[in-house]
Motif scaffolding. Structure first.
Motif, PDB file in Angstrom:
ATOM      1  N   UNK A 222       0.834  -1.193   0.000  1.00  0.00           N
ATOM      2  CA  UNK A 222       0.000   0.000   0.000  1.00  0.00           C
ATOM      3  C   UNK A 222       0.875   1.253   0.000  1.00  0.00           C
ATOM      4  N   UNK A 223       1.948   1.222   0.777  1.00  0.00           N
ATOM      5  CA  UNK A 223       2.870   2.361   0.832  1.00  0.00           C
ATOM      6  C   UNK A 223       3.479   2.668  -0.521  1.00  0.00           C
ATOM      7  N   UNK A 224       3.860   1.628  -1.268  1.00  0.00           N
ATOM      8  CA  UNK A 224       4.402   1.841  -2.615  1.00  0.00           C
ATOM      9  C   UNK A 224       3.358   2.488  -3.517  1.00  0.00           C
ATOM     10  N   UNK A 225       2.116   2.000  -3.441  1.00  0.00           N
ATOM     11  CA  UNK A 225       1.026   2.565  -4.240  1.00  0.00           C
ATOM     12  C   UNK A 225       0.793   4.024  -3.858  1.00  0.00           C
ATOM     13  N   UNK A 226       0.767   4.296  -2.567  1.00  0.00           N
ATOM     14  CA  UNK A 226       0.558   5.650  -2.085  1.00  0.00           C
ATOM     15  C   UNK A 226       1.666   6.584  -2.562  1.00  0.00           C
ATOM     16  N   UNK A 227       2.913   6.157  -2.412  1.00  0.00           N
ATOM     17  CA  UNK A 227       4.034   6.997  -2.827  1.00  0.00           C
ATOM     18  C   UNK A 227       3.998   7.275  -4.326  1.00  0.00           C
ATOM     19  N   UNK A 228       3.659   6.254  -5.108  1.00  0.00           N
ATOM     20  CA  UNK A 228       3.556   6.454  -6.563  1.00  0.00           C
ATOM     21  C   UNK A 228       2.434   7.431  -6.890  1.00  0.00           C
TER      22      UNK A 228
END
Length: 119
Positions: free
Chosen positions: A106-112
């Protein structure tokens, strides 16, 4: 009902307490990072301290004690001079891996998503 609504229904008041319990155990700035290090295997206190820049020895000790009290971390003391202390995940602690993996994804998705909106 759609899938999101069905999933959201799972977070009813009854299960809301379970979410709170999870946050109680892994909440805070350092516990998830400590767990991340322990997923790699048994660690000595000094190795954990080096792996977490910015954490004080007092805070690391406190967080490890709380994780130990919750049954997430096992503390092994070896009677030698100087004393050696190692920390590892209990079987209950190991069950947190999918939780942290989901948080990572989720963090990767959020950062992207947020980096695209800033561009």
């Amino acid at each position: 009902m759609d899938t999101f609504t069905d999933s959201y229904a799972d977070l009813s008041q009854e299960s809301h307490c379970a979410v709170e319990a999870t946050l109680q155990v892994i909440g805070g700035r350092w516990k998830v990072l400590i767990l991340r290090e322990l997923f790699g295997g048994t660690q000595r206190f000094s190795a954990l301290n080096r792996a977490l820049p910015g954490i004080t020895q007092k805070m690391l000790t406190q967080q490890l004690r709380e994780l130990e009290q919750d049954g997430i971390v096992h503390r092994q003391v070896y009677q030698q001079v100087p004393p050696r202390v190692e920390y590892s995940l209990t079987s209950l602690g190991q069950t947190l891996y999918p939780v942290l993996k989901s948080m990572h994804e989720w963090g990767k998705t959020f950062l992207a998503a947020t980096s695209e909106s800033k561009s």
